[in-house]
Design an enzyme around this catalytic site. Structure first.
Site, mmCIF file in Angstrom:
data_model
loop_
_atom_site.group_PDB
_atom_site.id
_atom_site.type_symbol
_atom_site.label_atom_id
_atom_site.label_comp_id
_atom_site.label_asym_id
_atom_site.label_seq_id
_atom_site.Cartn_x
_atom_site.Cartn_y
_atom_site.Cartn_z
ATOM 1 N N ASP A 51 -2.431 -10.420 13.314
ATOM 2 C CA ASP A 51 -1.800 -10.301 11.993
ATOM 3 C C ASP A 51 -1.438 -11.701 11.495
ATOM 4 O O ASP A 51 -0.550 -12.366 12.048
ATOM 5 C CB ASP A 51 -0.542 -9.417 12.084
ATOM 6 C CG ASP A 51 0.026 -9.150 10.706
ATOM 7 O OD1 ASP A 51 0.397 -10.119 10.015
ATOM 8 O OD2 ASP A 51 0.082 -7.980 10.297
ATOM 9 N N ASP B 60 2.312 -12.247 10.440
ATOM 10 C CA ASP B 60 3.224 -12.311 11.577
ATOM 11 C C ASP B 60 3.055 -13.622 12.352
ATOM 12 O O ASP B 60 4.026 -14.231 12.785
ATOM 13 C CB ASP B 60 2.989 -11.122 12.528
ATOM 14 C CG ASP B 60 3.624 -9.850 11.995
ATOM 15 O OD1 ASP B 60 4.556 -9.951 11.173
ATOM 16 O OD2 ASP B 60 3.176 -8.760 12.392
ATOM 17 N N ARG C 250 0.843 -1.195 0.000
ATOM 18 C CA ARG C 250 0.000 0.000 0.000
ATOM 19 C C ARG C 250 0.874 1.239 0.000
ATOM 20 O O ARG C 250 1.701 1.419 0.900
ATOM 21 C CB ARG C 250 -0.907 -0.003 1.231
ATOM 22 C CG ARG C 250 -2.034 1.030 1.107
ATOM 23 C CD ARG C 250 -3.159 0.636 2.010
ATOM 24 N NE ARG C 250 -2.884 1.112 3.357
ATOM 25 C CZ ARG C 250 -3.721 1.862 4.050
ATOM 26 N NH1 ARG C 250 -4.884 2.198 3.539
ATOM 27 N NH2 ARG C 250 -3.426 2.245 5.256
ATOM 28 N N THR D 291 -0.733 7.640 -1.602
ATOM 29 C CA THR D 291 -1.963 7.535 -2.407
ATOM 30 C C THR D 291 -2.966 6.558 -1.788
ATOM 31 O O THR D 291 -4.137 6.535 -2.172
ATOM 32 C CB THR D 291 -1.641 7.032 -3.825
ATOM 33 O OG1 THR D 291 -1.092 5.708 -3.705
ATOM 34 C CG2 THR D 291 -0.640 7.934 -4.521
HETATM 35 N N1 URA Z 1 -4.621 -8.598 8.084
HETATM 36 C C1 URA Z 1 -4.359 -9.413 9.121
HETATM 37 O O1 URA Z 1 -3.396 -10.169 9.092
HETATM 38 N N2 URA Z 1 -5.191 -9.388 10.196
HETATM 39 C C2 URA Z 1 -6.257 -8.589 10.261
HETATM 40 O O2 URA Z 1 -6.980 -8.631 11.253
HETATM 41 C C3 URA Z 1 -6.517 -7.735 9.166
HETATM 42 C C4 URA Z 1 -5.684 -7.753 8.099
#
Ligand code: URA
Length: 210
Positions: free
Chosen positions: A201, A204, A105, A109
């Site tokens: 995430d 991660d 991203r 922009t």
């Molecule tokens: N991406 C992720 O890994 N977790 C989320 O909750 C949202 C986007």
């Protein structure tokens, strides 16, 4: 036109998803669970795939038996977390081809910018299954599918582990023709664009990067 959302409510999927959500779950367990769930999701995604009758011989008799043309299927991973769904899906459809798309991203922009795109040749013959564990804002999934559609696949489906109403709305506003397969639709997105309650995430947790 509202799009289709298939929620895979199978108890095995739901059980494994609950284990993945828990913050106590280790990276290696999280990775194994995602691989296992992706096999079960692949089973559902392939439910309506066409088969052709092929002549074979069993030890007892000749017969014409149905076969799936796996080579016509391309599984496309949205980097990087999409890779967590690949090996399980390939266990179920071993002859599927694999593509990758990488997007980031742009902070100015806020648009998705492509940094990697590699898919098999002759996409026009293939059914594309695009994979990314989290359908959150929908921005990267929307951009990825637009790019993949430009390669002209026969059909496109999108598979994730978790979605939220905001992501589904954005996705189907852009691509009402692409069905979404997910293990659950959670409550909402928070102000940091994380799915709530979600699982954190996914990249991660999958790769142990935090
Ligand atoms: N991406 C992720 O890994 N977790 C989320 O909750 C949202 C986007």
């Amino acid at each position: 036109m509202p799009g289709t959302v298939h929620v895979i409510a199978h108890p095995l999927v739901q059980h494994k998803l609950t284990l993945m959500r828990s913050k106590e779950t280790s990276t290696s367990t999280f990775r194994n669970l995602l691989s296992e769930i992706s096999m079960l999701l692949a089973y559902e995604v392939c439910r309506d795939m066409p088969t052709t009758l092929t002549d074979i011989e069993t030890p007892i008799a000749k017969m014409r038996a149905p076969m799936l043309d796996g080579k016509k299927i391309v599984i496309i991973s949205i980097l990087r977390a999409g890779n967590g769904l690949l090996d399980g899906m390939l266990k179920i459809v071993p002859s599927a081809r694999v593509g990758h798309i990488g997007l980031y991203r742009d902070h100015k922009t806020l648009q998705a910018v492509e940094y990697f795109y590699k898919v098999p040749e002759s996409m026009g013959d293939r059914d594309a299954i695009v994979v990314d564990p989290m359908l959150a804002t929908g921005n990267s999934a929307v951009a990825a599918i637009s790019r993949i559609k430009a390669s002209g696949p026969k059909s496109v489906k999108f598979v994730c582990l978790l979605a939220c109403p905001e992501g589904i709305r954005a996705f189907h506003d852009a691509h009402p023709d692409v069905p979404v397969y997910t293990a659950a639709v959670d409550e909402r997105l928070n102000e940091k664009s994380y799915i709530v309650p979600g699982l954190g995430d996914a990249g991660d947790r999958l790769f142990g990067t935090k």
